[in-house]
Design a protein around this motif. Structure first.
Motif, PDB file in Angstrom:
ATOM      1  N   ASP A 135      41.521  41.366  33.423  1.00  0.00           N
ATOM      2  CA  ASP A 135      42.255  41.235  34.688  1.00  0.00           C
ATOM      3  C   ASP A 135      41.917  39.950  35.429  1.00  0.00           C
ATOM      4  OD1 ASP A 135      43.356  43.705  34.276  1.00  0.00           O
ATOM      5  OD2 ASP A 135      42.055  44.777  35.672  1.00  0.00           O
ATOM      6  N   ASN A 136      41.226  39.041  34.783  1.00  0.00           N
ATOM      7  CA  ASN A 136      40.696  37.888  35.530  1.00  0.00           C
ATOM      8  C   ASN A 136      41.674  36.740  35.714  1.00  0.00           C
ATOM      9  OD1 ASN A 136      38.159  38.851  36.148  1.00  0.00           O
ATOM     10  ND2 ASN A 136      37.418  38.396  34.103  1.00  0.00           N
ATOM     11  N   TYR A 137      42.558  36.584  34.795  1.00  0.00           N
ATOM     12  CA  TYR A 137      43.531  35.487  34.883  1.00  0.00           C
ATOM     13  C   TYR A 137      42.892  34.124  35.108  1.00  0.00           C
ATOM     14  CZ  TYR A 137      47.029  39.119  34.816  1.00  0.00           C
ATOM     15  OH  TYR A 137      47.795  40.177  34.441  1.00  0.00           O
ATOM     16  N   CYS A 138      41.938  33.769  34.294  1.00  0.00           N
ATOM     17  CA  CYS A 138      41.466  32.381  34.291  1.00  0.00           C
ATOM     18  C   CYS A 138      42.712  31.568  33.941  1.00  0.00           C
ATOM     19  CB  CYS A 138      40.381  32.185  33.244  1.00  0.00           C
ATOM     20  SG  CYS A 138      38.956  33.238  33.562  1.00  0.00           S
ATOM     21  N   SER A 139      42.881  30.423  34.593  1.00  0.00           N
ATOM     22  CA  SER A 139      44.218  29.813  34.545  1.00  0.00           C
ATOM     23  C   SER A 139      44.623  29.287  33.169  1.00  0.00           C
ATOM     24  CB  SER A 139      44.333  28.732  35.609  1.00  0.00           C
ATOM     25  OG  SER A 139      43.241  27.893  35.499  1.00  0.00           O
ATOM     26  N   TYR A 140      43.665  29.048  32.282  1.00  0.00           N
ATOM     27  CA  TYR A 140      43.985  28.508  30.951  1.00  0.00           C
ATOM     28  C   TYR A 140      44.219  29.609  29.911  1.00  0.00           C
ATOM     29  CZ  TYR A 140      39.104  29.755  30.904  1.00  0.00           C
ATOM     30  OH  TYR A 140      37.956  30.466  31.072  1.00  0.00           O
ATOM     31  N   CYS A 141      43.927  30.861  30.267  1.00  0.00           N
ATOM     32  CA  CYS A 141      43.700  31.873  29.218  1.00  0.00           C
ATOM     33  C   CYS A 141      44.888  32.813  29.012  1.00  0.00           C
ATOM     34  CB  CYS A 141      42.463  32.673  29.572  1.00  0.00           C
ATOM     35  SG  CYS A 141      42.005  33.833  28.281  1.00  0.00           S
ATOM     36  N   VAL A 142      45.224  33.021  27.763  1.00  0.00           N
ATOM     37  CA  VAL A 142      46.378  33.835  27.410  1.00  0.00           C
ATOM     38  C   VAL A 142      46.013  35.319  27.268  1.00  0.00           C
ATOM     39  CG1 VAL A 142      46.189  33.675  24.870  1.00  0.00           C
ATOM     40  CG2 VAL A 142      48.444  33.648  25.927  1.00  0.00           C
ATOM     41  N   VAL A 143      44.704  35.607  27.255  1.00  0.00           N
ATOM     42  CA  VAL A 143      44.245  36.969  26.950  1.00  0.00           C
ATOM     43  C   VAL A 143      44.880  38.056  27.833  1.00  0.00           C
ATOM     44  CG1 VAL A 143      42.192  38.487  26.983  1.00  0.00           C
ATOM     45  CG2 VAL A 143      42.146  36.338  25.731  1.00  0.00           C
ATOM     46  N   PRO A 144      44.932  37.879  29.162  1.00  0.00           N
ATOM     47  CA  PRO A 144      45.531  38.952  29.968  1.00  0.00           C
ATOM     48  C   PRO A 144      46.986  39.251  29.575  1.00  0.00           C
ATOM     49  CG  PRO A 144      44.333  37.425  31.362  1.00  0.00           C
ATOM     50  CD  PRO A 144      44.394  36.793  30.001  1.00  0.00           C
ATOM     51  N   TYR A 145      47.670  38.257  29.039  1.00  0.00           N
ATOM     52  CA  TYR A 145      49.077  38.449  28.671  1.00  0.00           C
ATOM     53  C   TYR A 145      49.234  39.102  27.301  1.00  0.00           C
ATOM     54  CZ  TYR A 145      49.233  35.120  32.459  1.00  0.00           C
ATOM     55  OH  TYR A 145      49.027  34.518  33.667  1.00  0.00           O
ATOM     56  N   GLY A 166      34.024  43.481  24.646  1.00  0.00           N
ATOM     57  CA  GLY A 166      35.031  43.576  25.696  1.00  0.00           C
ATOM     58  C   GLY A 166      35.253  42.176  26.221  1.00  0.00           C
ATOM     59  N   GLN A 167      36.463  41.905  26.733  1.00  0.00           N
ATOM     60  CA  GLN A 167      36.726  40.566  27.260  1.00  0.00           C
ATOM     61  C   GLN A 167      35.872  40.318  28.491  1.00  0.00           C
ATOM     62  OE1 GLN A 167      39.508  41.773  25.528  1.00  0.00           O
ATOM     63  NE2 GLN A 167      39.337  40.009  24.206  1.00  0.00           N
ATOM     64  N   ASN A 168      35.453  41.400  29.141  1.00  0.00           N
ATOM     65  CA  ASN A 168      34.730  41.254  30.396  1.00  0.00           C
ATOM     66  C   ASN A 168      33.858  42.491  30.583  1.00  0.00           C
ATOM     67  OD1 ASN A 168      34.011  40.360  32.909  1.00  0.00           O
ATOM     68  ND2 ASN A 168      35.915  40.976  33.892  1.00  0.00           N
ATOM     69  N   SER A 192      30.425  38.179  28.930  1.00  0.00           N
ATOM     70  CA  SER A 192      30.106  38.410  30.333  1.00  0.00           C
ATOM     71  C   SER A 192      30.736  37.353  31.211  1.00  0.00           C
ATOM     72  CB  SER A 192      28.601  38.276  30.537  1.00  0.00           C
ATOM     73  OG  SER A 192      27.950  39.309  29.899  1.00  0.00           O
ATOM     74  N   HIS A 193      31.322  37.772  32.305  1.00  0.00           N
ATOM     75  CA  HIS A 193      31.857  36.808  33.258  1.00  0.00           C
ATOM     76  C   HIS A 193      30.810  36.588  34.357  1.00  0.00           C
ATOM     77  CE1 HIS A 193      34.348  34.673  36.005  1.00  0.00           C
ATOM     78  NE2 HIS A 193      35.442  34.859  35.278  1.00  0.00           N
ATOM     79  N   PRO A 194      30.452  35.328  34.630  1.00  0.00           N
ATOM     80  CA  PRO A 194      29.410  35.058  35.637  1.00  0.00           C
ATOM     81  C   PRO A 194      29.696  35.682  37.008  1.00  0.00           C
ATOM     82  CG  PRO A 194      29.903  33.076  34.401  1.00  0.00           C
ATOM     83  CD  PRO A 194      30.902  34.099  33.960  1.00  0.00           C
ATOM     84  N   ILE A 222      30.261  29.284  30.705  1.00  0.00           N
ATOM     85  CA  ILE A 222      30.370  28.555  31.985  1.00  0.00           C
ATOM     86  C   ILE A 222      31.722  27.838  32.073  1.00  0.00           C
ATOM     87  CG2 ILE A 222      29.081  26.515  31.141  1.00  0.00           C
ATOM     88  CD1 ILE A 222      27.970  26.227  34.041  1.00  0.00           C
ATOM     89  N   GLN A 223      32.244  27.412  30.946  1.00  0.00           N
ATOM     90  CA  GLN A 223      33.570  26.731  30.817  1.00  0.00           C
ATOM     91  C   GLN A 223      33.575  25.283  31.295  1.00  0.00           C
ATOM     92  OE1 GLN A 223      35.304  28.413  28.881  1.00  0.00           O
ATOM     93  NE2 GLN A 223      35.159  30.569  29.351  1.00  0.00           N
ATOM     94  N   ALA A 224      32.935  24.995  32.440  1.00  0.00           N
ATOM     95  CA  ALA A 224      32.910  23.604  32.928  1.00  0.00           C
ATOM     96  C   ALA A 224      31.785  23.472  33.944  1.00  0.00           C
ATOM     97  CB  ALA A 224      34.242  23.255  33.593  1.00  0.00           C
ATOM     98  N   ASN A 266      40.222  28.950  38.111  1.00  0.00           N
ATOM     99  CA  ASN A 266      40.189  30.282  38.721  1.00  0.00           C
ATOM    100  C   ASN A 266      39.004  31.109  38.222  1.00  0.00           C
ATOM    101  OD1 ASN A 266      41.118  32.351  40.393  1.00  0.00           O
ATOM    102  ND2 ASN A 266      42.347  33.286  38.760  1.00  0.00           N
ATOM    103  N   ARG A 267      37.856  30.436  38.074  1.00  0.00           N
ATOM    104  CA  ARG A 267      36.690  31.153  37.557  1.00  0.00           C
ATOM    105  C   ARG A 267      35.914  31.876  38.657  1.00  0.00           C
ATOM    106  NH1 ARG A 267      35.903  32.732  32.500  1.00  0.00           N
ATOM    107  NH2 ARG A 267      33.686  32.298  32.548  1.00  0.00           N
ATOM    108  N   LYS A 268      36.122  31.507  39.913  1.00  0.00           N
ATOM    109  CA  LYS A 268      35.525  32.231  41.056  1.00  0.00           C
ATOM    110  C   LYS A 268      33.993  32.119  41.133  1.00  0.00           C
ATOM    111  CE  LYS A 268      39.341  35.468  41.523  1.00  0.00           C
ATOM    112  NZ  LYS A 268      40.030  35.711  40.255  1.00  0.00           N
TER     113      LYS A 268
HETATM  114 FE1  SF4 Z   1      40.391  34.798  29.341  1.00  0.00          FE
HETATM  115 FE2  SF4 Z   1      37.821  35.494  29.396  1.00  0.00          FE
HETATM  116 FE3  SF4 Z   1      39.019  34.521  31.624  1.00  0.00          FE
HETATM  117 FE4  SF4 Z   1      39.655  36.988  30.701  1.00  0.00          FE
HETATM  118  S1  SF4 Z   1      37.624  36.295  31.510  1.00  0.00           S
HETATM  119  S2  SF4 Z   1      41.111  35.452  31.409  1.00  0.00           S
HETATM  120  S3  SF4 Z   1      39.525  36.672  28.483  1.00  0.00           S
HETATM  121  S4  SF4 Z   1      38.578  33.429  29.656  1.00  0.00           S
END
Ligand code: SF4
Ligand code: 5AD
Length: 434
Positions: A156-166, A198-200, A236-238, A263-265, A275-277
């Motif tokens: 449910d995070n919708y990081c702006s680059y990521c297709v996973v939620p879709y 899990g994605q998160n 894990s999401h930080p 960390i991504q960046a 949109n990593r928050k």
């Molecule tokens: Fe993609 Fe991971 Fe961000 Fe979810 S938390 S939108 S799977 S990068």
């Protein structure tokens, strides 16, 4: 007996889904094979996270189309994230396909194959569900010693680059009792190490309506299962890592001293666009707490270089955090525009050549750091779960340490399936020789 070949592209969740497919198909009378020419059914379980992964799967399926031209009875299925993303359009690109099955309809695969046998229409199921969409208990795994265990699906995070939620849908957690009973069953069958997927994973339990079903509680339950020696988890999401979870490292005996922590960046501007928050400073604070609680913890990360508008200055901030944190290992990716994501609305303006250079620079930096970190372990004792003979040199055994480092044992007599403690004699950036 009919034979099925399942080829996997992508992440551990895809590997786990392939194990479920193998289980469902075994129950339907299909034996597994890894030979395309011996298969009656070939399934590609695909990944959409970057364009390069998509191109690989399309290329492979085109090749299989040629095989089907010679053997028209061969059934070809397209599954996984690309199936969910491209849906009917796949039949245009790959007109010889028999069926397309999305990420939430895996249980329908045997039925789709049967239908494909009877009539040669295009078959597709990409519908999505509200509840947990897969019966994990049917998974057929290759070895018994280590197992992937999904605990939640979607993101449910919708990081702006990521297709996973879709392509994987909203977050849905698997009931705690199902996970515990699966891990008990695995332990009874000789499994010693589980990696929770899990994605998160940190938001495990959301929506289950059970206040006791939280990620830290789940870890405690699994820690109590006799026979299980090691517990790991990804990803894990930080922004969601709790103080309670941090405190479990170094405290729960079976929780390994290892965390994959993307960390991504390193630039706060880029992190905000992503949109990593969290900020790099917030992330560094968490790392300091983790290392304070658990000094031996090994850390790995994911990094994206060349996100739209990334300047040299932004990139240098990533270099700086990588130096500061000194990860044990890192996965580095070049940004790839994914249709439908928020970032796709921005011009992909970092030239490929610059992405390549940044990618190479980080790989070189990480290799140096990994080598130094491993070198520092020379002379120390590490616990290794022995997995089997080394592929490169069958006279040697290999396994992994609790920190998730590959260990090669010069002692060929070490028993597969046993945990042993050994001294590290020498080390490279990727391997400890013990
Ligand atoms: Fe993609 Fe991971 Fe961000 Fe979810 S938390 S939108 S799977 S990068
Ligand atoms: N381009 C490049 N890398 C990506 N990732 C996710 N989406 C993209 C993309 N569009 C990376 C992230 C994530 C890992 C699994 O893949 O780093 O953590």
């Amino acid at each position: 007996m009919k034979k099925v070949y399942i080829k996997n592209f992508g992440c551990q969740m895809n590997e786990s889904d392939s194990e479920v497919m193998a289980g469902l198909l075994a129950a339907a009378g299909y034996a597994p094979t890894d030979r395309e020419d011996a298969a009656d059914v070939i399934i590609l379980n695909t990944c959409s996270v970057r364009l390069s992964a998509e191109n690989k799967a399309i290329g492979k399926m085109r090749e299989l189309g040629k095989l089907k031209a010679k053997r028209p009875e061969l059934i070809l299925g397209f599954c996984g994230c690309m199936a969910q993303k491209h849906q009917e359009a796949l039949f245009k690109t790959l007109p010889f396909l028999d069926f397309v099955c999305g990420t939430q309809q895996i249980r329908r695969i045997p039925e789709l194959i049967e239908q494909a046998r009877k009539n040669r229409e295009y078959l597709i199921d990409v519908s999505v569900m509200d509840e947990y969409p897969v019966d994990q208990s049917v998974a057929v795994r290759e070895g018994m010693l280590k197992a992937w265990v999904p605990i939640m699906r979607g993101c449910d995070n919708y990081c702006s680059y990521c297709v996973v939620p879709y392509v994987r849908g909203r977050e849905v957690s698997r009931p705690l009792k199902d996970i515990v009973s699966e891990v008990r069953r695995l332990a009874d069958g000789g499994c010693k190490e589980v990696t929770l997927l899990g994605q998160n994973v940190n938001s495990y339990g959301k929506g289950l309506g059970d206040t006791k079903a939280t990620f830290p509680r789940l870890l405690e339950h699994l820690n109590d299962i006799a026979g299980i020696e090691r517990i790991r988890f990804v990803t894990s999401h930080p922004k969601d890592i709790s103080a309670e979870l941090i405190a479990q490292f170094g405290q729960l005996p079976k929780l390994c001293e290892y965390l994959h922590f993307p960390i991504q960046a390193g630039s706060d501007r880029i992190l905000s666009l992503m949109n990593r928050k969290y900020t790099a400073g917030h992330y560094l604070d968490i790392v300091a707490k983790l290392r304070d609680r658990c000094p031996g913890i090994a850390l790995s990360t994911d990094i994206i270089v060349g996100y739209p508008t990334e300047t040299e200055d932004d990139f240098q901030k990533t270099v700086e955090v990588m130096r500061l944190i000194a990860y044990d290992s890192a996965y580095i990716f070049k940004y790839s525009t994914r249709e439908g994501t928020a970032a796709a609305g921005r011009t992909d303006d970092v030239p490929l050549k610059v992405k390549e250079e940044r990618n190479q620079a980080l790989l070189a930096l990480q290799e140096k750091i990994s080598a130094e970190k491993n070198q520092a372990l020379v002379g120390s004792q590490v616990e290794i779960l022995v997995e089997g003979a080394s592929k490169r040199n069958p006279a040697r055994m290999t396994g992994r340490t609790r920190q998730n480092k590959i260990a090669v044992l010069e002692d060929a007599a070490a028993l597969a399936g046993k945990s042993i403690v050994k001294e590290v004699r020498r080390a490279t950036a990727v391997t400890l020789y013990c």
